[in-house]
Design a protein around this motif. Sequence first.
Motif, mmCIF file in Angstrom:
data_model
loop_
_atom_site.group_PDB
_atom_site.id
_atom_site.type_symbol
_atom_site.label_atom_id
_atom_site.label_comp_id
_atom_site.label_asym_id
_atom_site.label_seq_id
_atom_site.Cartn_x
_atom_site.Cartn_y
_atom_site.Cartn_z
ATOM 1 N N ARG A 151 5.469 -24.798 -33.187
ATOM 2 C CA ARG A 151 6.490 -23.755 -33.139
ATOM 3 C C ARG A 151 5.991 -22.517 -33.852
ATOM 4 N N TYR A 204 7.974 -22.203 -28.623
ATOM 5 C CA TYR A 204 7.207 -23.445 -28.655
ATOM 6 C C TYR A 204 5.939 -23.231 -27.838
ATOM 7 N N ALA A 216 13.696 -22.355 -26.901
ATOM 8 C CA ALA A 216 14.434 -23.542 -26.463
ATOM 9 C C ALA A 216 15.448 -23.187 -25.371
ATOM 10 N N THR A 258 7.088 -31.603 -30.934
ATOM 11 C CA THR A 258 6.498 -30.882 -32.063
ATOM 12 C C THR A 258 6.091 -31.850 -33.169
ATOM 13 N N HIS A 259 6.969 -32.793 -33.462
ATOM 14 C CA HIS A 259 6.684 -33.777 -34.512
ATOM 15 C C HIS A 259 5.439 -34.590 -34.173
ATOM 16 N N TYR A 277 16.505 -29.462 -27.131
ATOM 17 C CA TYR A 277 16.194 -29.384 -28.562
ATOM 18 C C TYR A 277 15.616 -30.711 -29.070
ATOM 19 N N HIS A 278 16.224 -31.824 -28.639
ATOM 20 C CA HIS A 278 15.759 -33.143 -29.081
ATOM 21 C C HIS A 278 14.327 -33.397 -28.633
ATOM 22 N N ARG A 309 11.826 -31.089 -30.505
ATOM 23 C CA ARG A 309 11.573 -31.582 -31.872
ATOM 24 C C ARG A 309 10.615 -32.760 -31.854
ATOM 25 N N THR A 310 10.808 -33.662 -30.889
ATOM 26 C CA THR A 310 9.937 -34.836 -30.793
ATOM 27 C C THR A 310 8.513 -34.435 -30.437
#
Length: 255
Positions: free
Chosen positions: A63, A68, A34, A56-57, A49-50, A53-54
């Motif tokens: 990850r 990543y 990151a 990846t989700h 980071y935000h 995360r999105t």
Amino acid sequence: MTPPTTAGPTLIGSVRRAMRLLEAVAEDPSRSTAKHLARRTDIPIGTTYHLLRTLTHDGYLHRVGGRYLISAATARLGGAVPEQTSARDLQAWLDSLRDETGAAIYYAWYEEGEVRMVAQSSGPRAPACEEWADFRRTAHAHAIGQCLLSQLDPEARRDHLARHPVEPLTPYTVPDAEALLRKLARLRRGQPVQEREEYAPGTVCAAIPISVGTVPAALALSLPMPRADLLDPLSHHLRRQAETAFTSKAFTVRV
């Protein structure tokens, strides 16, 4: 009524930043932490980071340790992933390598912070190394694990060793994490990783790093100690076979 215009540019900006992150990950997966991605793309670290995360989700990234990586689904969007090799084809190839070398053959990769043994080929004349201690927990001791860890960045290596601390399995096991990290740092790119009785008494192993897609992978062999003099020539033979197969895209990481 004219719809508000503030949301449009904000959403477009988010999409552009997400695309920049995906491009940065694809360009240099070996350093796709990151913090590195934030510096590379000039995106604030909190926003990075935000977005990570999105992504990846939603399945566009996954990850591995601290990095990543592009998911297979995302790679297929760009036509970057060829048709998957079937498990039957992979097994047939491993069987042929076993017959050529007279050694047990293994194929593994590193996914979501863990060592995963994908397939192996062994027989009466090429006995497999007995998994008497969990391969996932003991990556520090066997050639496959050391080879996979060598393909991670320093942060991801330390993350793995923090979750799976170095422990002595035999008198020849690397004594501590720092000694292992020094060994990994000395390896040249593409060099076979060897270990002699570090995981199991009476067994020597060698593993070849494979660069396919973004998932660290390894092709390995093991021999009983009386045949240890063949470890060097067979590991280089295995490397040549791997280069031929994977350079020609005969195989892919996913099976």
